[in-house]
Design an enzyme around this catalytic site. Structure first.
Site, mmCIF file in Angstrom:
data_model
loop_
_atom_site.group_PDB
_atom_site.id
_atom_site.type_symbol
_atom_site.label_atom_id
_atom_site.label_comp_id
_atom_site.label_asym_id
_atom_site.label_seq_id
_atom_site.Cartn_x
_atom_site.Cartn_y
_atom_site.Cartn_z
ATOM 1 N N TRP A 109 0.828 -1.212 0.000
ATOM 2 C CA TRP A 109 0.000 0.000 0.000
ATOM 3 C C TRP A 109 0.857 1.255 0.000
ATOM 4 C CZ3 TRP A 109 -0.939 -4.337 2.948
ATOM 5 C CH2 TRP A 109 -2.111 -5.033 2.628
ATOM 6 N N HIS A 130 -7.061 1.699 2.397
ATOM 7 C CA HIS A 130 -8.137 0.742 2.129
ATOM 8 C C HIS A 130 -9.215 0.919 3.191
ATOM 9 C CE1 HIS A 130 -5.365 -2.369 4.438
ATOM 10 N NE2 HIS A 130 -5.480 -1.226 5.066
ATOM 11 N N ARG A 143 -4.337 6.140 -2.554
ATOM 12 C CA ARG A 143 -3.019 5.515 -2.751
ATOM 13 C C ARG A 143 -2.088 6.542 -3.374
ATOM 14 N NH1 ARG A 143 -4.042 -0.289 -3.239
ATOM 15 N NH2 ARG A 143 -5.487 -0.600 -1.518
ATOM 16 N N GLN A 168 -13.690 1.756 -2.138
ATOM 17 C CA GLN A 168 -13.777 0.325 -1.850
ATOM 18 C C GLN A 168 -15.036 0.049 -1.045
ATOM 19 O OE1 GLN A 168 -10.221 -0.808 0.322
ATOM 20 N NE2 GLN A 168 -9.159 -1.362 -1.576
ATOM 21 N N VAL A 170 -5.791 -11.790 6.582
ATOM 22 C CA VAL A 170 -6.600 -13.003 6.406
ATOM 23 C C VAL A 170 -5.697 -14.228 6.315
ATOM 24 C CG1 VAL A 170 -8.689 -12.025 5.379
ATOM 25 C CG2 VAL A 170 -6.686 -12.435 3.932
ATOM 26 N N ALA A 229 -13.611 -11.901 5.492
ATOM 27 C CA ALA A 229 -13.546 -10.485 5.140
ATOM 28 C C ALA A 229 -13.294 -10.386 3.648
ATOM 29 C CB ALA A 229 -12.422 -9.801 5.919
HETATM 30 N N1 DAH Z 1 -7.682 -4.177 1.786
HETATM 31 C C1 DAH Z 1 -7.282 -4.897 0.589
HETATM 32 C C2 DAH Z 1 -6.706 -3.924 -0.427
HETATM 33 O O1 DAH Z 1 -6.999 -2.765 -0.349
HETATM 34 C C3 DAH Z 1 -8.433 -5.630 -0.004
HETATM 35 C C4 DAH Z 1 -8.841 -6.767 0.855
HETATM 36 C C5 DAH Z 1 -8.298 -8.007 0.654
HETATM 37 C C6 DAH Z 1 -9.757 -6.576 1.886
HETATM 38 C C7 DAH Z 1 -8.647 -9.071 1.443
HETATM 39 C C8 DAH Z 1 -10.118 -7.636 2.678
HETATM 40 C C9 DAH Z 1 -9.542 -8.905 2.445
HETATM 41 O O2 DAH Z 1 -10.992 -7.528 3.686
HETATM 42 O O3 DAH Z 1 -9.904 -9.936 3.245
HETATM 43 O O4 DAH Z 1 -5.976 -4.316 -1.275
#
Ligand code: DAH
Length: 341
Positions: A156, A170, A196, A210, A255, A309
């Site tokens: 990120w 995010h 970003r 998102q 995760v 998630a």
């Molecule tokens: N936060 C991640 C991103 O911005 C996306 C994401 C991936 C969110 C996996 C989640 C997850 O909740 O389980 O790239």
């Protein structure tokens, strides 16, 4: 005397026809029919005449009087009509004329997409939660198992603020914030703006949106199968038909295991087209089973809860749904583009 009366009549009729205003007409009326009119004066001379003469002249003068009166009335009507005709020409309203269309706007395609996603998840009992755009390092990173100095942070590119805070990269930090305030079981989605630190191109923007999802219950109650069925329902709501879903292993620190979700291309039924880049599959979101470290970072006992998630890009969904292939168009505010939706 008859001549005199005849002359008066001629003069009166000429004046009446020359008159141009209501006031002028009134003057003529007084002049020829009033108590001090010429005609009245003439008739005064009747006194000295014989009975026959009186009768004859009386009749004539009555006729003339009537004639003048009718001429005045005709003139009056004529002037009224002329006035109305002028008004009519000036203020004419054609009630059968077709109306002018007032342009009516509509929601921005991204807003529409967000509402659609919200409706789908609301129908499955998800709550819609709202996060903050300026976040701290703890919620955006550490609590999500992305420790300082860990290479995972490179995933990120971040806008850091002078006070040490940051623009959230995010919507995932809201997982942490929600669990700080609420005990499982729950199911939420978090739509919101994210940032970003990168240059924009057709598929990247420094500012995008998102929708985060999080469903948690006591251990043993929620499995990957549950997650898959929620995703199937999501895709069905988005594209209006049952579509096959594929899970690929992937990595996100918060995760374990992590997945990338693909959906069978709704446009070509797997044959390959422009939208799915000839693969038959469309990569739709990142997801996984919540890492126990996220639970412990908000003070929940390790092993007690389980859940899934996911995080999905709103622009990406809008692009797939509309066939638009440059995400920058959504932010251009070009009416020619926006009016197509
Ligand atoms: N936060 C991640 C991103 O911005 C996306 C994401 C991936 C969110 C996996 C989640 C997850 O909740 O389980 O790239």
């Amino acid at each position: 005397m008859k001549d005199k009366i005849e002359k008066i009549k001629k003069a009166a009729l000429a004046e009446i026809s020359a008159v141009e205003s209501d006031e002028g007409l009134e003057e003529v009326r007084v002049k020829y029919l009033g108590r001090k009119s010429e005609l009245t004066e003439v008739l005064k001379g009747l006194r000295d005449m014989s009975v026959e003469e009186k009768k004859e002249i009386g009749q004539i003068s009555n006729l003339v009087k009537n004639e003048i009166e009718s001429a005045i009335i005709r003139k009056e009507t004529e002037m009224k009509e002329k006035e109305f005709a002028e008004l009519d020409a000036k203020e004419k309203i054609d009630v059968t004329y077709p109306g002018e269309k007032v342009p009516v706007g509509h929601l921005h395609p991204l807003t529409k997409t967000r509402y659609e996603v919200e409706d789908i998840f609301r129908s499955m009992g998800f709550l819609i939660a709202d996060g903050r755009e300026v976040e701290d390092e703890f919620h955006n990173f550490d609590a999500l198992n992305i420790p300082q100095n860990h290479p995972a942070r490179d995933m990120w590119d971040t806008f850091w603020l002078k006070d040490g805070n940051l623009l959230r990269t995010h919507t995932s930090p809201m997982q942490v914030r929600f669990m700080e305030e609420n005990k499982p079981p729950f199911r939420i989605i978090v739509p919101g703006r994210t940032f970003r630190f990168e240059n924009s191109d057709a598929t990247h923007e420094s500012n995008f949106h998102q929708v985060e999802g999080l469903m948690v219950d006591e251990s043993g109650k929620l499995t990957v199968a549950n997650f898959k069925s929620v995703m199937a329902e999501f895709m069905k709501g988005l594209f209006g038909k049952e579509l096959e879903i594929r899970l690929r292993p992937s990595y996100f620190p918060f995760v374990e295991p992590g997945f990338e979700i693909d959906v069978a291309c709704p446009y070509c039924a797997g044959k390959g087209c422009r939208i799915c880049k000839m693969t038959g599959w469309i990569e739709i979101l990142g997801a996984g089973m919540v890492n126990q470290k996220v639970f412990t970072s908000v003070g929940l006992e390790e092993g007690k809860y389980e859940g899934f998630a996911f995080g999905v890009g709103l622009e990406r969904i809008a692009m797939i749904k509309t066939g638009v292939n440059d995400l920058r168009l959504f932010y251009g505010n070009d009416m020619r583009f926006l009016e197509q939706f």
